[in-house]
Design a protein around this motif. Structure first.
Motif, mmCIF file in Angstrom:
data_model
loop_
_atom_site.group_PDB
_atom_site.id
_atom_site.type_symbol
_atom_site.label_atom_id
_atom_site.label_comp_id
_atom_site.label_asym_id
_atom_site.label_seq_id
_atom_site.Cartn_x
_atom_site.Cartn_y
_atom_site.Cartn_z
ATOM 1 N N ARG A 32 0.836 -1.211 0.000
ATOM 2 C CA ARG A 32 0.000 0.000 0.000
ATOM 3 C C ARG A 32 0.866 1.254 0.000
ATOM 4 O O ARG A 32 0.549 2.245 -0.656
ATOM 5 N N THR A 51 -0.280 -1.452 -8.277
ATOM 6 C CA THR A 51 -1.552 -1.951 -7.748
ATOM 7 C C THR A 51 -1.454 -3.468 -7.593
ATOM 8 O O THR A 51 -0.585 -4.103 -8.211
ATOM 9 N N ASP A 70 -10.938 -6.942 5.745
ATOM 10 C CA ASP A 70 -11.173 -5.837 4.832
ATOM 11 C C ASP A 70 -9.937 -5.541 3.986
ATOM 12 O O ASP A 70 -10.046 -5.237 2.789
ATOM 13 N N ASP A 71 -8.755 -5.606 4.597
ATOM 14 C CA ASP A 71 -7.523 -5.399 3.832
ATOM 15 C C ASP A 71 -7.395 -6.466 2.750
ATOM 16 O O ASP A 71 -6.968 -6.173 1.620
ATOM 17 N N ARG A 73 -9.829 -8.209 1.273
ATOM 18 C CA ARG A 73 -10.772 -7.920 0.180
ATOM 19 C C ARG A 73 -10.254 -6.808 -0.718
ATOM 20 O O ARG A 73 -10.395 -6.861 -1.934
ATOM 21 N N SER A 74 -9.635 -5.793 -0.115
ATOM 22 C CA SER A 74 -9.194 -4.639 -0.898
ATOM 23 C C SER A 74 -8.079 -4.983 -1.868
ATOM 24 O O SER A 74 -7.989 -4.385 -2.949
ATOM 25 N N GLY A 78 -12.186 -6.071 -6.905
ATOM 26 C CA GLY A 78 -12.290 -4.769 -7.552
ATOM 27 C C GLY A 78 -11.414 -4.654 -8.779
ATOM 28 O O GLY A 78 -10.644 -5.562 -9.119
ATOM 29 N N GLY A 81 -7.806 -5.053 -8.011
ATOM 30 C CA GLY A 81 -7.453 -6.186 -7.176
ATOM 31 C C GLY A 81 -6.717 -7.271 -7.920
ATOM 32 O O GLY A 81 -6.716 -7.323 -9.158
#
Length: 296
Positions: A32, A51, A70-71, A73-74, A78, A81
């Protein structure tokens, strides 16, 4: 040798990805914070993507080690992703300590694209990651596990499959529940020794050679008595993990009274300002109850 993407360069992921390069794999990383990915690439000679999708493009195996559901999934879902970048036939192996629910959710999304999935949380802490001596607990099909295992051997001292997707995460929950109980027992035992006028470190060395022995006792007793907690696995992360375990237990009707109690004790440690202290800091709560100073 495999073409690999590694997502997440925290205290665990950074050295784990480095071991893959050392074993000859072609590794592209994502983090990130791009500066950390750049630093990793400069140190290890690998590549980095801007990315998760970019890092995963063309990869045979995508490995991830991030913070929570949540991290995860991120970085997986998407337009940016990893699942948007991998091709059919690829394999995703997730090292995050997360819920069995998210593991199954992502496995289903991966299967829809012809991609395999193995949940593979690890134990051994930062030292285990740096030394390539992690214990890896896996869930997934036998075929996907067999494909992943030679790659995971780059940083594993033990790696086993426990069942279908989600089984690895449940096994990690067991690991964390056991640690919580052990560390609370150690805290009480060491306080008893010290308050009785014994050399608690000497007591711990002897007890660790008998039936009361454990990795925690052998590696944390001295630092606990030295009031040193700026190392190891943080209380904040342990509370996250215990929360997952307690929710899983509730869903299947299992009582975990000790884990629930120790979770609340860790909450007390957080209130003392110890959210980033090592999990062995449970003893600080007992020191406060005794009226002792907890200044390190």
């Amino acid at each position: 040798m495999a073409k690999i993407a590694f997502l997440g360069l925290g205290v665990m992921g950074y050295p784990m990805a480095g071991h893959l390069v050392a074993k000859g794999h072609d590794v592209t990383v994502y983090n990130r914070t791009t500066a950390k990915a750049e630093a990793w690439a400069a140190e290890h000679g690998g590549k980095f993507g801007a990315t998760p999708r970019e890092a995963a493009e063309g990869a045979e195996i995508v490995l991830s080690c991030v913070g929570n559901d949540d991290d995860l999934r991120s970085v997986m879902l998407g337009d940016d992703g990893a699942l948007a970048g991998v091709s059919s036939g690829a394999l995703i192996v997730d090292h995050t300590t997360a819920s069995a629910i998210v593991a199954r959710e992502l496995a289903e999304a991966a299967a829809a694209q012809g991609v395999g999935f193995v949940d593979a949380p690890v134990s051994g802490g930062q030292a285990g990651a740096e030394n390539g001596q992690l214990a890896i607990m896996c869930g997934g099909s036998q075929a996907d596990f067999d494909r992943a295992e030679p790659v995971l051997a780059s940083y594993a001292k033990a790696c086993e499959r426990f069942g279908d997707v989600g089984a690895g995460q449940v096994t990690k929950m067991v690991n964390q529940v056991c640690i919580a109980g052990i560390v609370q027992g150690m805290s009480e035992g060491l306080m008893l020794a010290a308050e009785a006028g014994l050399d608690a470190k000497q007591v711990a060395r002897l007890v660790s050679q008998g039936a009361g022995g454990s990795w925690q006792l052998a590696n944390r007793a001295d630092t606990m008595m030295d009031n040193h907690f700026e190392h190891g696995f943080a209380v904040n992360w342990m509370r996250k993990d215990l929360g997952i375990a307690l929710e899983q237990a509730k869903d299947i009707g299992v009582s975990l009274p000790v884990a629930a109690l120790v979770d609340q004790f860790y909450s007390d440690v957080q209130q003392l300002g110890g959210g980033r202290w090592d999990t062995s800091s449970l003893i600080q709560r007992l020191r406060v109850l005794k009226g002792q100073s907890i200044d390190s």
